[in-house]
Design an enzyme around this catalytic site. Structure first.
Site, mmCIF file in Angstrom:
data_model
loop_
_atom_site.group_PDB
_atom_site.id
_atom_site.type_symbol
_atom_site.label_atom_id
_atom_site.label_comp_id
_atom_site.label_asym_id
_atom_site.label_seq_id
_atom_site.Cartn_x
_atom_site.Cartn_y
_atom_site.Cartn_z
ATOM 1 C CB THR A 188 3.096 -3.966 -35.510
ATOM 2 O OG1 THR A 188 3.706 -4.250 -36.889
ATOM 3 C CG2 THR A 188 3.328 -5.171 -34.497
ATOM 4 C CE1 TYR A 224 3.027 -0.402 -27.763
ATOM 5 C CE2 TYR A 224 2.068 -2.022 -26.124
ATOM 6 C CZ TYR A 224 2.883 -1.746 -27.454
ATOM 7 O OH TYR A 224 2.658 -2.576 -28.228
#
Length: 291
Positions: free
Chosen positions: A114, A125
């Site tokens: 994902t 991130y």
């Protein structure tokens, strides 16, 4: 019966996937932390096998459960709880890389990753997610495991975290908070309801044996893009909210993506299509979360 190992099972996406896959009669094995809350999985706990990643070797489920056909990796660290860069790296690169290595040793056929649509230099991130993608591509070049990368747009739905933008807007409008301070809202996003996200994953899983390529990438969204302003105003209208919407009170963040929209042609060619409109999705979310 196919065995699926799933990470992030106690999270928003992962929990919805677990429940759907159990209904599809897959044998589900999850990796979780001992401190993870299980409330999202309370109705299926007796139907899944669970391992605490902090307490056992990551190879243990592969040794004890027999052949694992596929891994669905949804676990992630956004850095929203002030995690350090090294913690974000450990969660988003080191952990899945270890899992990928173990999977190749035990002849797991496919790894579903994902991914994010965010630009890699936007934050730690996004950069970490792109780093792991490169390692996944390298594994496929060695032809040890197939790797399907799913670039997920802005999903939403009932039971999502309060830290998410969509949840924050719905919750605030429903509660009639006095004011919502927002950017101008000109940036566009592709919003996709959680049920449509889950059905896409299941389609990819079911069609994977007919896709011989070692690396494949799919964009997952509704295929339509609307402005943030339109999303907020739609929520405001559906909730009959009295909240004042103060567009322009906040600046755009540095490196803001102004347009994001999934190209879902590849998924449609596999027979998938989204079924839930934005209005329907917002109404379903409100009905399940607040009534």
């Amino acid at each position: 019966m196919q065995r699926i190992l799933l990470t992030g099972a106690t999270g928003f996406l992962g929990s919805h996937l677990v429940k759907a896959l159990v209904k599809q009669n897959y044998q589900i094995i999850i990796l979780k932390r001992p401190t993870s809350k299980l409330n999202r999985l309370k109705n299926v706990l007796n139907n899944i096998i669970s391992y605490d990643v902090d307490a056992v070797e990551i190879s243990r489920p592969f040794k004890e459960q027999g052949k694992i056909n596929a891994i669905i990796h949804t676990a992630t660290c956004y850095g929203r709880a002030n995690e350090s860069i090294s913690e974000i790296l450990a969660a988003n690169v080191i952990f899945p890389l270890k899992l990928l290595e173990i999977a190749t040793l035990f002849n797991t056929e496919i790894f579903f990753n994902t991914d994010t649509v965010l630009y890699k230099y936007l934050n730690a991130y996004a950069l970490a997610k792109k780093h792991f993608l490169e390692w996944g591509k390298l594994a496929t070049k060695m032809q040890k495991i197939r790797f399907i990368n799913i670039k997920l747009e802005h999903m939403y739905g009932p039971g999502d975290n309060d830290s998410k933008f969509t949840t924050h807007i719905i919750k605030s409008c429903f509660a009639n908070v006095p004011e919502l301070k927002l950017t101008l809202g000109e940036q566009t996003r592709d919003f996709i309801y959680i049920d449509d996200v889950v059905s896409a994953y299941i389609t990819l899983l079911q069609q994977s044996e007919y896709q011989p390529e070692w690396f494949q990438e799919y964009e997952l969204g509704s295929g339509q893009s609307i402005s943030i302003r339109e999303f907020v105003e739609t929520v405001h209208k559906i909730t009959h909210s009295h909240t004042q919407l103060n567009f322009g009170a906040l600046p755009y963040r540095e490196g803001e993506i102004m347009h994001s929209q999934a190209n879902i042609t590849a998924l449609q060619q596999l027979g998938w299509s989204g079924l839930i409109t934005l209005t329907e999705g917002i109404e379903k979310t409100i009905q399940q979360d607040y009534f």
